[in-house]
Design a protein around this motif. Sequence first.
Motif, short mmCIF file in Angstrom:
data_model
loop_
_atom_site.label_atom_id
_atom_site.label_comp_id
_atom_site.label_asym_id
_atom_site.label_seq_id
_atom_site.Cartn_x
_atom_site.Cartn_y
_atom_site.Cartn_z
N ASN A 58 9.05 18.58 -16.45
CA ASN A 58 8.08 19.65 -16.60
C ASN A 58 8.62 21.02 -16.22
N ALA A 59 9.93 21.13 -16.07
CA ALA A 59 10.52 22.38 -15.61
C ALA A 59 11.24 23.10 -16.75
N PHE A 186 8.71 17.75 -24.78
CA PHE A 186 7.78 16.66 -25.01
C PHE A 186 6.89 16.48 -23.79
N SER A 187 5.58 16.43 -24.01
CA SER A 187 4.64 16.28 -22.90
C SER A 187 4.14 14.85 -22.83
N LEU A 188 4.17 14.30 -21.63
CA LEU A 188 3.67 12.95 -21.42
C LEU A 188 2.14 12.96 -21.39
N PRO A 189 1.53 11.84 -21.74
CA PRO A 189 0.05 11.75 -21.68
C PRO A 189 -0.44 11.95 -20.24
N ASP A 190 -1.64 12.49 -20.12
CA ASP A 190 -2.20 12.76 -18.80
C ASP A 190 -2.32 11.50 -17.95
N LEU A 192 -0.47 8.89 -17.98
CA LEU A 192 0.84 8.48 -17.50
C LEU A 192 1.34 9.42 -16.40
N MET A 193 1.07 10.71 -16.56
CA MET A 193 1.45 11.69 -15.54
C MET A 193 0.72 11.41 -14.23
N ARG A 197 2.41 10.35 -10.73
CA ARG A 197 2.22 11.13 -9.50
C ARG A 197 1.81 10.25 -8.33
N TYR A 198 1.02 9.22 -8.61
CA TYR A 198 0.66 8.30 -7.53
C TYR A 198 1.92 7.72 -6.89
#
Length: 313
Positions: A58-59, A186-190, A192-193, A197-198
């Motif tokens: 994401n950077a 490419f953005s990952l699905p919410d 999955l994100m 993060r968990y």
Amino acid sequence: MLQAFGFSLSVTTPILLMMVLGYVFRHRGMISADFIQSGSNLVFNVTLPCLLFLNVANADVAALIQPKLLATATIITVVSTAILWWYGRNMAPAQRGVFVQGCFRGNMGIIGLATIVNAFGTEALAPAGIYLAIIAIVYNLTAIVVLSAAQSRPDQNLLKQTVRSMVTNPLFLAIAAGLALALMRFSLPDWLMTSGRYLANMTLPLALLCVGGSLSLERLKGNRSLIVQASLVKLVLLPAFSVLCGAMLGFRDVSLGILYLMMATPSATASFVMAKQMAGDADLAADIIAVTTVFAIITTTLGLLALRSFGLI
């Protein structure tokens, strides 16, 4: 000065607290040696790769790769290793390579990342992860050279094993995958994100608890003079030399902070494993790790205080 001192404590105190809790939990039987082993494996193979992957993916790629910083850290490592090798010319073969490795090889993946996050926030994780991936390779190759040279028997099999372990290293693979996604935008699905993060959020607390739980100063078997000398180099001289070089090259703020905090980390636990594999003084390696881990909190706090007071970070 008071504000700078408060900043320094805000970076190192949470790390100290988590390590102390790990030590207390271990000695009260709340966590076991098996828990520490399993937790360390979980961190290395799952949660830390997940943390690095998400932050790199994401950077901004252009801001991640800093050739000047990476080249500087590599040169500092190689030059300091050469100086330390010369310094240890009169040491016993089993101790010389272990001493040199203990002086330059730091615990970047846990202590380094934890201090960087506390100092600069999660946005610094991505460039710190790239630094970790590249300099870890430098550390591994340099350690093989000094340990083999100390024993006067180059070990090509170990070199092959190390190269293979590096290219299959979960941290290296996670950063490479994150870079690929960032380049493709490419953005990952919410969902999955969120799941990622968990896992990622478990990393530093669990890792620091395991570091504290595995800490032992009850048996210092190595040469105490070498332990003190290695600790002084690892925690004071090498970080100070790195800051001096970095400041002269124009590094400031996050870049200088990453260089300092990675160089100021205690000796890496991997140095014990490699010393044992290559017939080095494993007790000396373990003692250097234990002593530098205990005193790194103090030296890092003072180092951050100095950098903040001079307006360098």
